[in-house]
Enzyme design. Structure first.
Site, PDB file in Angstrom:
ATOM      1  N   GLU A 111     -29.234-101.291  11.562  1.00  0.00           N
ATOM      2  CA  GLU A 111     -29.980-100.888  12.305  1.00  0.00           C
ATOM      3  C   GLU A 111     -30.433 -99.699  10.821  1.00  0.00           C
ATOM      4  OE1 GLU A 111     -28.728 -97.281  14.732  1.00  0.00           O
ATOM      5  OE2 GLU A 111     -29.890 -97.573  16.007  1.00  0.00           O
ATOM      6  N   ASN A 141     -32.571 -87.161  18.213  1.00  0.00           N
ATOM      7  CA  ASN A 141     -33.814 -87.667  18.148  1.00  0.00           C
ATOM      8  C   ASN A 141     -34.126 -87.608  18.843  1.00  0.00           C
ATOM      9  OD1 ASN A 141     -31.969 -89.545  19.234  1.00  0.00           O
ATOM     10  ND2 ASN A 141     -33.521 -91.261  18.870  1.00  0.00           N
ATOM     11  N   SER A 164     -25.111 -85.168  22.353  1.00  0.00           N
ATOM     12  CA  SER A 164     -26.710 -85.565  22.320  1.00  0.00           C
ATOM     13  C   SER A 164     -26.890 -85.925  21.044  1.00  0.00           C
ATOM     14  CB  SER A 164     -27.764 -84.727  22.841  1.00  0.00           C
ATOM     15  OG  SER A 164     -27.295 -83.741  22.315  1.00  0.00           O
ATOM     16  N   ARG A 194     -41.836 -85.359  29.760  1.00  0.00           N
ATOM     17  CA  ARG A 194     -40.679 -86.042  30.537  1.00  0.00           C
ATOM     18  C   ARG A 194     -38.967 -85.742  30.902  1.00  0.00           C
ATOM     19  NH1 ARG A 194     -38.504 -91.478  26.910  1.00  0.00           N
ATOM     20  NH2 ARG A 194     -37.253 -92.601  28.785  1.00  0.00           N
ATOM     21  N   ARG A 244     -35.973 -94.558  17.310  1.00  0.00           N
ATOM     22  CA  ARG A 244     -35.427 -94.798  18.435  1.00  0.00           C
ATOM     23  C   ARG A 244     -34.379 -95.553  18.572  1.00  0.00           C
ATOM     24  NH1 ARG A 244     -39.558 -97.378  20.392  1.00  0.00           N
ATOM     25  NH2 ARG A 244     -38.679 -97.072  22.188  1.00  0.00           N
ATOM     26  N   CYS A 245     -33.344 -95.388  19.359  1.00  0.00           N
ATOM     27  CA  CYS A 245     -32.525 -96.615  19.508  1.00  0.00           C
ATOM     28  C   CYS A 245     -33.433 -97.755  19.939  1.00  0.00           C
ATOM     29  CB  CYS A 245     -31.721 -96.184  20.697  1.00  0.00           C
ATOM     30  SG  CYS A 245     -32.517 -95.221  22.003  1.00  0.00           S
ATOM     31  N   THR A 246     -34.240 -97.842  20.796  1.00  0.00           N
ATOM     32  CA  THR A 246     -35.619 -99.010  21.241  1.00  0.00           C
ATOM     33  C   THR A 246     -35.923 -99.323  20.393  1.00  0.00           C
ATOM     34  OG1 THR A 246     -36.395 -96.929  22.474  1.00  0.00           O
ATOM     35  CG2 THR A 246     -34.328 -98.318  23.476  1.00  0.00           C
ATOM     36  N   GLU A 277     -23.476 -94.109  24.788  1.00  0.00           N
ATOM     37  CA  GLU A 277     -25.656 -94.862  24.758  1.00  0.00           C
ATOM     38  C   GLU A 277     -25.455 -94.662  22.692  1.00  0.00           C
ATOM     39  OE1 GLU A 277     -26.833 -96.424  26.632  1.00  0.00           O
ATOM     40  OE2 GLU A 277     -27.003 -95.867  28.940  1.00  0.00           O
ATOM     41  N   ARG A 322     -36.627 -96.721  27.054  1.00  0.00           N
ATOM     42  CA  ARG A 322     -35.747 -96.218  27.665  1.00  0.00           C
ATOM     43  C   ARG A 322     -36.394 -96.544  28.958  1.00  0.00           C
ATOM     44  NH1 ARG A 322     -33.861 -90.430  27.774  1.00  0.00           N
ATOM     45  NH2 ARG A 322     -35.026 -91.064  26.014  1.00  0.00           N
TER      46      ARG A 322
HETATM   47  P1  NAP Z   1     -24.079 -90.120  15.321  1.00  0.00           P
HETATM   48  O1  NAP Z   1     -24.271 -88.863  13.974  1.00  0.00           O
HETATM   49  O2  NAP Z   1     -23.764 -90.649  16.013  1.00  0.00           O
HETATM   50  O3  NAP Z   1     -24.305 -88.032  16.278  1.00  0.00           O
HETATM   51  C1  NAP Z   1     -24.742 -87.881  17.816  1.00  0.00           C
HETATM   52  C2  NAP Z   1     -24.281 -87.134  17.837  1.00  0.00           C
HETATM   53  O4  NAP Z   1     -22.310 -87.139  17.777  1.00  0.00           O
HETATM   54  C3  NAP Z   1     -24.079 -85.456  17.249  1.00  0.00           C
HETATM   55  O5  NAP Z   1     -24.221 -84.792  18.203  1.00  0.00           O
HETATM   56  C4  NAP Z   1     -23.209 -85.479  16.719  1.00  0.00           C
HETATM   57  O6  NAP Z   1     -22.898 -83.932  15.712  1.00  0.00           O
HETATM   58  C5  NAP Z   1     -21.760 -85.700  17.273  1.00  0.00           C
HETATM   59  N1  NAP Z   1     -20.408 -86.154  16.531  1.00  0.00           N
HETATM   60  C6  NAP Z   1     -20.549 -86.518  15.023  1.00  0.00           C
HETATM   61  N2  NAP Z   1     -19.291 -87.562  14.977  1.00  0.00           N
HETATM   62  C7  NAP Z   1     -18.334 -86.694  15.959  1.00  0.00           C
HETATM   63  C8  NAP Z   1     -16.894 -86.631  16.528  1.00  0.00           C
HETATM   64  N3  NAP Z   1     -16.101 -87.193  15.720  1.00  0.00           N
HETATM   65  N4  NAP Z   1     -17.001 -86.720  17.773  1.00  0.00           N
HETATM   66  C9  NAP Z   1     -17.956 -85.703  18.442  1.00  0.00           C
HETATM   67  N5  NAP Z   1     -18.990 -85.846  18.408  1.00  0.00           N
HETATM   68  C10 NAP Z   1     -19.593 -85.661  17.776  1.00  0.00           C
HETATM   69  O7  NAP Z   1     -25.900 -90.167  15.982  1.00  0.00           O
HETATM   70  P2  NAP Z   1     -27.350 -89.536  15.600  1.00  0.00           P
HETATM   71  O8  NAP Z   1     -27.645 -89.181  14.289  1.00  0.00           O
HETATM   72  O9  NAP Z   1     -27.600 -87.826  15.638  1.00  0.00           O
HETATM   73  O10 NAP Z   1     -28.305 -89.898  15.935  1.00  0.00           O
HETATM   74  C11 NAP Z   1     -28.588 -91.577  15.515  1.00  0.00           C
HETATM   75  C12 NAP Z   1     -27.489 -92.765  16.898  1.00  0.00           C
HETATM   76  O11 NAP Z   1     -28.138 -92.105  17.622  1.00  0.00           O
HETATM   77  C13 NAP Z   1     -28.823 -93.879  16.161  1.00  0.00           C
HETATM   78  O12 NAP Z   1     -27.689 -95.472  15.529  1.00  0.00           O
HETATM   79  C14 NAP Z   1     -29.272 -94.543  17.572  1.00  0.00           C
HETATM   80  O13 NAP Z   1     -29.764 -96.269  17.728  1.00  0.00           O
HETATM   81  C15 NAP Z   1     -28.735 -93.489  18.815  1.00  0.00           C
HETATM   82  N6  NAP Z   1     -28.975 -93.573  19.970  1.00  0.00           N
HETATM   83  C16 NAP Z   1     -28.828 -94.331  20.634  1.00  0.00           C
HETATM   84  C17 NAP Z   1     -29.849 -94.098  22.121  1.00  0.00           C
HETATM   85  C18 NAP Z   1     -29.406 -94.517  23.211  1.00  0.00           C
HETATM   86  O14 NAP Z   1     -29.679 -93.994  24.374  1.00  0.00           O
HETATM   87  N7  NAP Z   1     -28.561 -96.652  22.966  1.00  0.00           N
HETATM   88  C19 NAP Z   1     -30.025 -93.042  22.089  1.00  0.00           C
HETATM   89  C20 NAP Z   1     -30.854 -92.777  20.742  1.00  0.00           C
HETATM   90  C21 NAP Z   1     -29.789 -92.519  19.489  1.00  0.00           C
HETATM   91  P3  NAP Z   1     -23.440 -83.655  14.790  1.00  0.00           P
HETATM   92  O15 NAP Z   1     -24.811 -83.130  15.209  1.00  0.00           O
HETATM   93  O16 NAP Z   1     -22.935 -82.590  13.980  1.00  0.00           O
HETATM   94  O17 NAP Z   1     -22.704 -84.601  13.461  1.00  0.00           O
HETATM   95  O1  G3P Z   2     -33.481 -92.902  20.704  1.00  0.00           O
HETATM   96  C1  G3P Z   2     -33.779 -92.402  22.008  1.00  0.00           C
HETATM   97  C2  G3P Z   2     -33.832 -93.699  22.911  1.00  0.00           C
HETATM   98  O2  G3P Z   2     -33.633 -93.050  24.027  1.00  0.00           O
HETATM   99  C3  G3P Z   2     -35.446 -94.142  22.845  1.00  0.00           C
HETATM  100  O3  G3P Z   2     -36.169 -93.728  24.452  1.00  0.00           O
HETATM  101  O4  G3P Z   2     -38.128 -93.584  25.340  1.00  0.00           O
HETATM  102  O5  G3P Z   2     -37.983 -94.118  23.292  1.00  0.00           O
HETATM  103  O6  G3P Z   2     -37.482 -95.693  24.433  1.00  0.00           O
HETATM  104  P1  G3P Z   2     -37.587 -94.200  23.462  1.00  0.00           P
END
Ligand code: NAP
Ligand code: G3P
Length: 485
Positions: free
Chosen positions: A381, A158, A155, A107, A287-289, A254, A441
């Site tokens: 979540e 996941n 980023s 992808r 997955r966020c979605t 996101e 997505r």
């Molecule tokens: P996360 O803990 O928020 O971490 C995301 C990124 O932010 C990581 O690179 C993390 O680094 C960094 N980070 C942490 N603290 C920071 C700070 N103070 N300043 C700047 N960057 C910082 O999220 P995750 O656990 O990796 O991912 C899961 C979450 O992401 C879920 O809530 C999911 O729904 C969401 N998500 C949303 C989408 C979307 O497109 N809507 C897609 C995928 C995931 P470290 O790893 O070093 O802490």
């Molecule tokens: O959590 C990552 C988000 O971007 C979901 O992507 O393709 O699994 O719907 P997808």
């Protein structure tokens, strides 16, 4: 098995060990071995990388789109050639099953190539002044899109390959330099992704890969005056912190979701069940979605639950190298979090349909019926394999509960009557509503966005290029043409 190696950071065009002399060991969430050691990059190294990015950006922006596209197409070719190795590293590091990790690389290759084509086909516009009262035809405005400067791409764990590349590719095609900060658990995959890009001979300094804990270097990156735009994917908690700390720079966020699947009384239940089960449980719901709650019409709730139960029980559970659907979660802490949500719901009277078994961070897919609004699992979540079912007396009630959530990423509506489905879709507060399909997505040429606590701004290839560039207006004041001789 992936070899435990020492990985360097890519700073200002050089692969380097950090001056901090500190490394972070990345443990596999499902194997007993570590995946590798990554560098804990220092603030000084961040300064040097951003300065190098600023120097490299203008000559990069001066290249033609076709020249920039050549680097990116070569990057896509390199990734395609290394697909197997990259997928295996991702599987080891974040526990995604091999088939899904391979799909993620495919992808990403498609996304990079599509981004090149999209950028090649985007164009500016022109406008004459006489459209506004009192304006003159002698004013010709030329509107171009120009880069923002240095884009910070952050980023999550996941999708460590795809969600880094989907920021880097549009940023570069729009003429920006990039500072990439991958999730720490996901950084080895990020390093491999960047190796494939660095191997194209990308101009030195144009891109740096900063590894290290977000809790240590995140604020410094976000608040750095050399950063001109931030594209972030991750949790709502981190996203909110970021939006408080970054001052007057464009942000695309996101974030998390609590996507509801609204099931109407006339829904085709076979389609509904297959979409809900794959939507909720693939990659263990990380997955966020993912479908994160079901709001089902009372009239068909028993029938739906009776069909969901065997479908959930048929899911394969175990290690990612055997291509299981439900795999160990990213950490024990994540598994504890999900377990607490299950325990809270059961203590408050939810019905356990199936699941609620645990071995370390591997949780069996869990279906909870008769979930009510006082239970945490109705609103939080989980990012894990638990699916709450809430029974509702009407579609109005389904919409009310859907919208009571702080999140608004996507939603699904399952109904055969299209008018009714569209009425519900219109009432739900979400970036996207899927009719008779699971939230997702892709395809990546679609806009992708969340509202409320699920995000700000829009991704998808076209919109990402727009968000990483801005309009620049040049007005040509034409010499007045005398009318009537
Ligand atoms: P996360 O803990 O928020 O971490 C995301 C990124 O932010 C990581 O690179 C993390 O680094 C960094 N980070 C942490 N603290 C920071 C700070 N103070 N300043 C700047 N960057 C910082 O999220 P995750 O656990 O990796 O991912 C899961 C979450 O992401 C879920 O809530 C999911 O729904 C969401 N998500 C949303 C989408 C979307 O497109 N809507 C897609 C995928 C995931 P470290 O790893 O070093 O802490
Ligand atoms: O959590 C990552 C988000 O971007 C979901 O992507 O393709 O699994 O719907 P997808």
């Amino acid at each position: 098995m992936v070899e435990h190696a020492q990985y360097l950071a890519y700073l200002a065009g050089e692969w380097q060990a950090s001056q901090s002399q500190e490394t972070i060991t990345i443990q596999s969430p499902w194997q007993s071995e570590p995946v590798g050691d990554i560098q804990a990059v220092t603030q000084d190294e961040i300064d040097t990388s951003i300065a190098a990015a600023q120097d490299a950006q203008k000559p990069w922006a001066a290249l033609s789109l076709g020249e920039r596209g050549q680097y990116l197409n070569q990057w896509a070719d390199n990734l395609a050639a290394n697909k197997q190795a990259l997928a295996e590293i991702e599987m080891a590091e974040v526990g995604k099953n091999l088939k899904d990790a391979e799909k993620e690389v495919d992808r990403t290759v498609d996304l990079i190539r599509y981004t090149v084509q999209e950028a090649l086909h985007m164009h500016g516009e022109s406008v004459r002044g006489d459209g506004f009262p009192g304006g003159s035809k002698d004013k010709l405005g030329i509107i171009e899109r120009v880069p923002l400067g240095v884009v910070l791409a952050i980023s999550p764990f996941n999708y460590p390959v795809n969600l880094s590349a989907s920021k880097i590719a549009p940023a570069l095609m729009a003429g920006n330099a990039v500072i990439c900060k991958p999730a720490t658990q996901g950084a080895v995959s990020g390093i491999k992704l960047i190796e494939a890009l660095a191997d194209t001979g990308l101009p030195k300094g144009l891109l740096s890969l900063i590894t290290g804990h977000g809790s240590v270097i995140g604020d410094y990156l976000i608040e750095h005056p050399g950063i001109n735009m931030i594209s972030f994917t991750g949790s709502t908690q981190t996203g909110q912190r970021l939006s408080q700390k970054s001052i007057m720079i464009p942000l695309v966020l996101e974030l998390g979701g609590k996507d509801p699947a609204i099931v109407c009384a006339d829904a085709d239940l076979d389609t509904t069940v297959s979409n809900i089960v794959s939507g909720a449980f693939s990659y263990s719901g990380q997955r966020c979605t993912a479908v994160k709650r079901v709001l089902v019409d009372d009239k068909i709730a028993d029938e739906l639950v009776a069909k969901l139960k065997p479908a959930v029980n048929a899911l394969t559970v175990g290690s990612p190298d055997a291509n299981n659907t439900v795999v160990p979660l990213i950490s024990d802490k994540a598994a504890d979090f999900v377990q607490n949500l299950i325990d809270d719901a059961l203590a408050k009277g939810a019905t356990l349909v199936t699941g609620n078994k645990r071995q370390g961070n591997l949780l069996a897919p869990t279906l909870l019926d008769n979930v009510t609004e006082d239970m945490d699992v109705a609103w939080i979540e989980p990012f894990g394999p638990v699916l709450p079912i809430m029974r509702v007396p009407s579609t109005d009630e389904a919409i009310r509960i859907a919208n009571k959530s702080k999140f608004g990423l996507q939603a699904s509506v399952f109904a055969q009557e299209l008018d009714e489905a569209l009425k519900i879709a219109g009432g739900v507060e979400a970036g996207t509503v899927q009719v008779n399909g699971r939230p997702e997505r892709g395809p990546d040429n679609f806009p992708f966005l969340g509202v409320k606590a699920s995000g700000m701004g829009t991704q998808g290839v076209h919109n990402s290029i727009l968000s990483m560039s801005r309009e620049k207006l040049t007005v040509i004041n034409l010499k007045s043409v005398k009318q009537g001789g």
